[in-house]
Write a protein that holds these residues in place. Sequence first.
Motif, PDB file in Angstrom:
ATOM      1  N   ARG A 348      -2.466  54.498 -37.446  1.00 35.00           N
ATOM      2  CA  ARG A 348      -1.808  54.635 -38.945  1.00 35.00           C
ATOM      3  C   ARG A 348      -2.955  53.979 -39.833  1.00 35.00           C
ATOM      4  O   ARG A 348      -3.702  53.092 -39.617  1.00 35.00           O
ATOM      5  N   SER A 349      -3.012  54.789 -41.124  1.00 32.72           N
ATOM      6  CA  SER A 349      -4.034  54.311 -41.929  1.00 32.72           C
ATOM      7  C   SER A 349      -3.641  53.140 -42.733  1.00 32.72           C
ATOM      8  O   SER A 349      -2.521  52.443 -42.914  1.00 32.72           O
ATOM      9  N   THR A 350      -4.819  52.221 -43.087  1.00 38.38           N
ATOM     10  CA  THR A 350      -4.630  50.994 -43.757  1.00 38.38           C
ATOM     11  C   THR A 350      -3.658  51.085 -44.881  1.00 38.38           C
ATOM     12  O   THR A 350      -2.741  50.155 -45.081  1.00 38.38           O
ATOM     13  N   ARG A 351      -3.683  51.931 -45.744  1.00 38.10           N
ATOM     14  CA  ARG A 351      -3.107  52.081 -46.913  1.00 38.10           C
ATOM     15  C   ARG A 351      -1.652  52.299 -46.638  1.00 38.10           C
ATOM     16  O   ARG A 351      -0.687  52.081 -47.310  1.00 38.10           O
ATOM     17  N   ASP A 352      -1.165  52.708 -45.331  1.00 36.54           N
ATOM     18  CA  ASP A 352       0.282  52.868 -45.046  1.00 36.54           C
ATOM     19  C   ASP A 352       0.929  51.858 -44.353  1.00 36.54           C
ATOM     20  O   ASP A 352       2.000  51.950 -44.021  1.00 36.54           O
ATOM     21  N   LEU A 353       0.386  50.714 -44.158  1.00 37.78           N
ATOM     22  CA  LEU A 353       0.428  49.636 -43.611  1.00 37.78           C
ATOM     23  C   LEU A 353       1.191  48.372 -44.457  1.00 37.78           C
ATOM     24  O   LEU A 353       0.709  48.340 -45.672  1.00 37.78           O
ATOM     25  N   PRO A 354       2.223  47.716 -44.108  1.00 42.61           N
ATOM     26  CA  PRO A 354       2.654  46.984 -45.038  1.00 42.61           C
ATOM     27  C   PRO A 354       1.423  45.592 -45.025  1.00 42.61           C
ATOM     28  O   PRO A 354       0.624  45.652 -44.317  1.00 42.61           O
ATOM     29  N   ALA A 355       1.635  44.913 -46.144  1.00 43.02           N
ATOM     30  CA  ALA A 355       0.579  44.029 -46.748  1.00 43.02           C
ATOM     31  C   ALA A 355      -0.112  43.140 -45.756  1.00 43.02           C
ATOM     32  O   ALA A 355      -1.344  42.779 -45.670  1.00 43.02           O
ATOM     33  N   GLU A 356       0.792  42.725 -44.912  1.00 40.15           N
ATOM     34  CA  GLU A 356       0.438  41.601 -44.205  1.00 40.15           C
ATOM     35  C   GLU A 356      -0.223  42.342 -42.701  1.00 40.15           C
ATOM     36  O   GLU A 356      -0.899  41.370 -42.051  1.00 40.15           O
ATOM     37  N   HIS A 357      -0.351  43.620 -42.696  1.00 38.89           N
ATOM     38  CA  HIS A 357      -1.074  43.895 -41.840  1.00 38.89           C
ATOM     39  C   HIS A 357      -2.339  45.003 -42.028  1.00 38.89           C
ATOM     40  O   HIS A 357      -3.065  45.683 -41.466  1.00 38.89           O
ATOM     41  N   ARG A 358      -2.503  44.890 -43.539  1.00 37.73           N
ATOM     42  CA  ARG A 358      -3.914  45.486 -43.944  1.00 37.73           C
ATOM     43  C   ARG A 358      -4.983  44.652 -43.618  1.00 37.73           C
ATOM     44  O   ARG A 358      -5.626  44.226 -44.944  1.00 37.73           O
ATOM     45  N   ARG A 359      -5.350  44.332 -42.401  1.00 32.18           N
ATOM     46  CA  ARG A 359      -6.526  43.695 -42.256  1.00 32.18           C
ATOM     47  C   ARG A 359      -7.264  44.218 -40.846  1.00 32.18           C
ATOM     48  O   ARG A 359      -6.462  45.110 -40.315  1.00 32.18           O
ATOM     49  N   GLU A 360      -8.313  43.898 -40.632  1.00 29.60           N
ATOM     50  CA  GLU A 360      -9.143  44.440 -39.496  1.00 29.60           C
ATOM     51  C   GLU A 360      -8.443  43.954 -38.101  1.00 29.60           C
ATOM     52  O   GLU A 360      -8.000  43.003 -38.006  1.00 29.60           O
ATOM     53  N   VAL A 361      -8.221  45.003 -37.117  1.00 29.17           N
ATOM     54  CA  VAL A 361      -7.769  44.439 -35.826  1.00 29.17           C
ATOM     55  C   VAL A 361      -8.921  43.826 -35.425  1.00 29.17           C
ATOM     56  O   VAL A 361      -8.535  42.901 -34.582  1.00 29.17           O
ATOM     57  N   VAL A 362     -10.065  44.091 -35.329  1.00 31.89           N
ATOM     58  CA  VAL A 362     -11.196  43.259 -34.757  1.00 31.89           C
ATOM     59  C   VAL A 362     -12.301  43.583 -35.875  1.00 31.89           C
ATOM     60  O   VAL A 362     -12.825  44.487 -36.118  1.00 31.89           O
ATOM     61  N   HIS A 363     -12.746  42.293 -36.333  1.00 33.46           N
ATOM     62  CA  HIS A 363     -13.611  42.482 -37.369  1.00 33.46           C
ATOM     63  C   HIS A 363     -14.860  42.467 -36.916  1.00 33.46           C
ATOM     64  O   HIS A 363     -15.328  41.980 -35.780  1.00 33.46           O
ATOM     65  N   ALA A 364     -15.929  43.067 -37.758  1.00 34.75           N
ATOM     66  CA  ALA A 364     -17.336  43.446 -37.324  1.00 34.75           C
ATOM     67  C   ALA A 364     -17.930  41.992 -36.777  1.00 34.75           C
ATOM     68  O   ALA A 364     -18.816  42.259 -35.823  1.00 34.75           O
ATOM     69  N   ASP A 365     -17.723  40.982 -37.576  1.00 38.67           N
ATOM     70  CA  ASP A 365     -18.402  39.658 -37.254  1.00 38.67           C
ATOM     71  C   ASP A 365     -17.943  39.190 -35.908  1.00 38.67           C
ATOM     72  O   ASP A 365     -18.541  38.328 -35.308  1.00 38.67           O
ATOM     73  N   ASP A 366     -17.076  39.807 -35.201  1.00 37.25           N
ATOM     74  CA  ASP A 366     -16.318  39.193 -34.003  1.00 37.25           C
ATOM     75  C   ASP A 366     -16.241  40.410 -32.873  1.00 37.25           C
ATOM     76  O   ASP A 366     -15.776  40.471 -31.974  1.00 37.25           O
ATOM     77  N   LEU A 367     -17.352  41.394 -33.025  1.00 37.16           N
ATOM     78  CA  LEU A 367     -17.421  42.590 -32.101  1.00 37.16           C
ATOM     79  C   LEU A 367     -18.863  42.409 -31.628  1.00 37.16           C
ATOM     80  O   LEU A 367     -20.033  42.065 -32.204  1.00 37.16           O
ATOM     81  N   VAL A 368     -19.090  42.939 -30.441  1.00 40.64           N
ATOM     82  CA  VAL A 368     -20.406  43.176 -29.621  1.00 40.64           C
ATOM     83  C   VAL A 368     -20.415  44.548 -29.040  1.00 40.64           C
ATOM     84  O   VAL A 368     -19.490  44.708 -28.425  1.00 40.64           O
ATOM     85  N   ALA A 369     -21.181  45.432 -29.307  1.00 38.09           N
ATOM     86  CA  ALA A 369     -21.270  46.724 -28.620  1.00 38.09           C
ATOM     87  C   ALA A 369     -21.875  46.446 -27.253  1.00 38.09           C
ATOM     88  O   ALA A 369     -22.718  45.750 -27.337  1.00 38.09           O
ATOM     89  N   LEU A 370     -21.355  47.319 -26.257  1.00 33.51           N
ATOM     90  CA  LEU A 370     -22.120  47.243 -25.155  1.00 33.51           C
ATOM     91  C   LEU A 370     -22.372  48.735 -24.710  1.00 33.51           C
ATOM     92  O   LEU A 370     -21.842  49.702 -25.119  1.00 33.51           O
ATOM     93  N   ALA A 371     -23.245  48.688 -23.615  1.00 41.10           N
ATOM     94  CA  ALA A 371     -23.530  50.109 -23.215  1.00 41.10           C
ATOM     95  C   ALA A 371     -22.306  50.443 -22.317  1.00 41.10           C
ATOM     96  O   ALA A 371     -21.739  49.612 -21.599  1.00 41.10           O
ATOM     97  N   ALA A 372     -22.075  51.775 -22.424  1.00 37.93           N
ATOM     98  CA  ALA A 372     -20.601  51.974 -21.624  1.00 37.93           C
ATOM     99  C   ALA A 372     -20.991  51.875 -20.299  1.00 37.93           C
ATOM    100  O   ALA A 372     -21.836  52.083 -19.745  1.00 37.93           O
ATOM    101  N   ARG A 373     -19.700  51.387 -19.892  1.00 39.71           N
ATOM    102  CA  ARG A 373     -19.872  51.103 -18.388  1.00 39.71           C
ATOM    103  C   ARG A 373     -18.486  51.218 -17.669  1.00 39.71           C
ATOM    104  O   ARG A 373     -17.534  51.584 -18.254  1.00 39.71           O
TER     105      ARG A 373
END
Length: 373
Positions: A348-373
Amino acid sequence: MTRLESATRSSVAAARLVVVKVGSSSLTTASGGLDPARLDALVDALAARREASAVVLVSSGAIAAGLAPLGLSRRPSDLATQQAAASVGQLALGHAYVSSFARFGLRVGQVLLTADDVVRRAHYRNAQRTLSRLLALGVVPVVNENDTVATDEIRFGDNDRLAALVAHLIGADALVLLSDVDALYDGDPRLGAATPVREVADAADVAGVTAGESGSGLGTGGMASKLAAARLASVAGVPVLLASAADASRALTAADVGTAFAASGRRLTARRFWLAYAADSTGTLTLDDGAVAAVVGRRRSLLAAGITAVAGEFHAGDVVDLTDPAARVVARGLVAYDSAELPTIIGRSTRDLPAEHRREVVHADDLVALAAR
């Protein structure tokens, strides 16, 4: 430049902080018990390297060292007896290192870790702090898995992986894996003709390598575990040398023996390395192609709209794997929701969500990309 004179080998030889891992079979006799001559030869090489750089030793051998004192003819298969053997053997191993390093006026400090100490962020930082302080005090840290209390659920499985994790944890410039095999081979040399692989620049160089398991019966790590550890360290920016313990002196000076693994990835911060390789994942979020492109390609935060499925039970703040539509893990991150909350908001689009759920599921600062494995 010959195949035994590479930039990788030069970086290992010049490293200011090096982690050295030695296996059980390189320290003990076939029947169990420490081999003083082998241990002293290893310490001779480490002490010589210590004159030019700081050294951390990751040493197997506690269980093997406890076999003879307990009258055991082979490594026990049950966990309780392994723990008992480790309890006896750890003291013998520690005493042997203290006595051997004392010949050079060097002090040693024992650091026993379980996987839990690396998986839990607070424990990870404590281990990092302890090792750093020991080095600052001029002590040679001797690290081993805490076999006396480790269970199947919290074991590293082998000290090769532990050494790779320690190398990044302390910001080492190189990792040297010493064993009873003199190099990585393209097959099992015990089964016939096999050619040593001297230089590994990336995963393609070892794509066809078949790695066997430990043949000594004293340890848990075989060539497969050493290859996995070398990949783990090199991908995280640490060059690796795999060599025979009998060649420890050359491995720790000219580094012109064994197999050299180039650092194939950029050095991660301790936190991002922990997130990518050390922490346990408690669940999985499946992403659509657009979300994969945003998270992996553009380093954006993961939003609910890009998630197609949720698996596992987890709480906000836990580590989860992020997979592409083909179920390949492409990233890891700290999730901001409990698993029970997500099924009603994914896709669901962020704008369609209740206010309490209008945040990132995983923030970019808490993410690390990996080579696909």
